[in-house]
Design an enzyme around this catalytic site. Structure first.
Site, PDB file in Angstrom:
ATOM      1  CG  HIS A 180       1.812   7.914 -14.905  1.00 50.95           C
ATOM      2  ND1 HIS A 180       2.879   8.773 -14.807  1.00 50.95           N
ATOM      3  CD2 HIS A 180       1.164   8.009 -13.721  1.00 50.95           C
ATOM      4  CE1 HIS A 180       2.876   9.359 -13.628  1.00 50.95           C
ATOM      5  NE2 HIS A 180       1.844   8.901 -12.940  1.00 50.95           N
TER       6      HIS A 180
ATOM      7  CG  ASP B 186       4.795   9.860 -17.432  1.00 46.65           C
ATOM      8  OD1 ASP B 186       3.700   9.476 -17.886  1.00 46.65           O
ATOM      9  OD2 ASP B 186       5.044   9.939 -16.217  1.00 46.65           O
TER      10      ASP B 186
ATOM     11  CB  SER C 195       1.294  11.662 -10.852  1.00 46.72           C
ATOM     12  OG  SER C 195       2.089  10.826 -10.064  1.00 46.72           O
TER      13      SER C 195
END
EC number: 3.4.21.108
Length: 430
Positions: free
Chosen positions: A165, A197, A274
């Site tokens: 993402h 992901d 992230s």
């Protein structure tokens, strides 16, 4: 130390006793002469006193009279106690700084284990920027940053691991990677798996510091871990915490089509973290930072699952057929979201007063990419999506289904705190 000083005092007094005895005998003749010149009554009195002193001398094994001992004690005890106190204070002043310095230095080396972990692996962490090639900065003329994230080097020849993402679902963009030493390189996306992901990037540079990959299967709840990344574009940021759970099923998080048991930690994973590594105290990556629900509740993808993805990606690269896997790229809205399961709802309601007790379902907007349709339409991090085009939204899959409907605009009902609002978003085509 006090007993040693008292023993020295005892020896000192005994040595002085000889001097006292000598002084007493020297003064005895003059006393006798005085008595002989006195009257008979005085002579009798002196004879009685002498007899008493002789009795006292016989009772005292050292040969001193009671008066002599009292004189010695009256003189020597205050003097010796003062010397004893001075000696103890001097010794304490001499020893205390050395002991304190040694103790503090030992504590610093012993307990700063987080700093040792960071020193061993921080060089392999990178900062990732997604540049929007359609919008340019007014002053520099460079493409603006649409979003950012983190990653870490897993091969010396420039292979980087991050979250999917972080790098996909944004058309008309380019990826840029900044190393820990400040050097910046353009990057190409090699493999993407939206189901897990995960994604890999490649930059054209060699001899990079590589992050060691550990084993997430050996983790235990309560183990110390360190999250590294670049939250809010602040490179080389470190947070620490413990593993709260090693088996947090994706179904508990409302993530359908993902057969992953996430690592839950209380280490702070914020925007930009992230894709960065979650490392153990051996400096090995045991997870990939993925998402945060609220303060103290964050999740990472276990490194054992990541290794399977990397093996498949390596096999495809050898065949020359590296490609994107997982879900097909859908229309772009520009958010990262998390399904509100009953457990997550309970945690959120217990931590904040700005959530209706009647709320039973929805999707939490965790991140909104600047310049995206969601950002332009008014969505904000922390909003809870409950309906899209008059249909209930119970999980993230319902949002993907709404994007796939093909309607030009999305009429979205959200909760912002306790206030219900409506926003309209026009997704971008891939």
């Amino acid at each position: 130390m006090a007993l040693r000083s008292i023993n020295k005092l005892n020896v000192f007094v005994k040595r002085c006793a000889t001097t006292l005895l000598y002084c007493r005998h020297k003064s005895a003749p003059s006393a006798l002469n005085t008595n002989s010149a006195s009257s008979p009554t005085s002579t009798n009195s002196s004879r009685n006193n002498n007899n008493k002193n002789e009795d006292d001398n016989r009772n005292n094994k050292n040969g001193f009279s009671g008066y002599s001992w009292r004189s010695a004690i009256r003189f020597f005890v205050p003097f010796s106690l003062g010397a004893l106190a001075s000696t103890m204070v001097a010794q304490r002043e001499e020893l205390t700084p050395t002991i304190s310095a040694r103790t503090l230095n030992g504590r610093r080396r012993e307990f700063n284990f987080i700093a040792d972990v960071v020193a061993g692996c921080a060089d392999s962490v990178v900062y990732i920027e997604i540049k929007d090639t359609r919008h340019f900065d007014y002053f520099s003329g460079q493409p603006i940053t649409a979003s950012n994230g983190s990653g870490f080097v897993i091969e010396q020849n420039g292979l980087i691991l991050t979250n999917a993402h972080v790098v996909i679902n944004k058309p008309n963009t380019m990826v840029q990677v900044r190393l820990s030493d400040g050097r910046t390189f353009p990057a190409t996306i090699e493999d993407v798996d939206q189901t897990s992901d995960l994604a890999t990037l490649r930059i054209q540079v060699n001899n990079l510091s590589v992050m060691k990959l550990g084993k997430s299967s050996t983790l235990r709840s309560g183990e110390w871990v360190v999250a590294l990344g670049s939250p809010l574009a602040l490179s080389n940021t470190v947070t620490a915490g413990v593993i709260s759970s090693t088996q947090r099923a994706s179904q508990e998080l409302g993530l359908r089509n993902r057969d992953i048991n996430y690592l839950q930690t209380d280490a702070a994973i914020t925007f930009g973290n992230s894709g960065g590594p979650l490392v153990n105290l051996d400096g090995e990556a045991i997870g990939v930072n993925s998402m945060k629900v609220t303060a103290g509740i964050s999740f990472a993808i276990p490194i054992d699952y990541v290794k399977v993805f990397l093996e498949r990606a390596a096999a495809r690269r050898k065949k020359g057929s590296a490609y994107k896997t997982g879900y097909p790229v859908k229309r772009y809205m520009g958010i990262t979201m998390l399904t509100l399961t009953p457990d997550i709802l309970f945690e959120l309601k217990s931590r904040t007063q700005n959530m209706p007790n009647t709320l039973s379902h929805g999707v939490l907007v965790w991140k909104v990419i600047v310049g995206s349709p969601a950002h332009s339409g008014g969505l904000q991090p922390g909003d809870i999506v409950t309906h899209i085009n008059k249909k209930e939204i119970k999980n993230s899959s319902d949002v993907y289904d709404a994007l796939a409907d093909g309607k030009k605009e999305l009429d979205i009902v959200i909760l912002r705190g306790v206030k219900q609002m409506r926003v309209t978003i026009t997704p971008e085509d891939p």
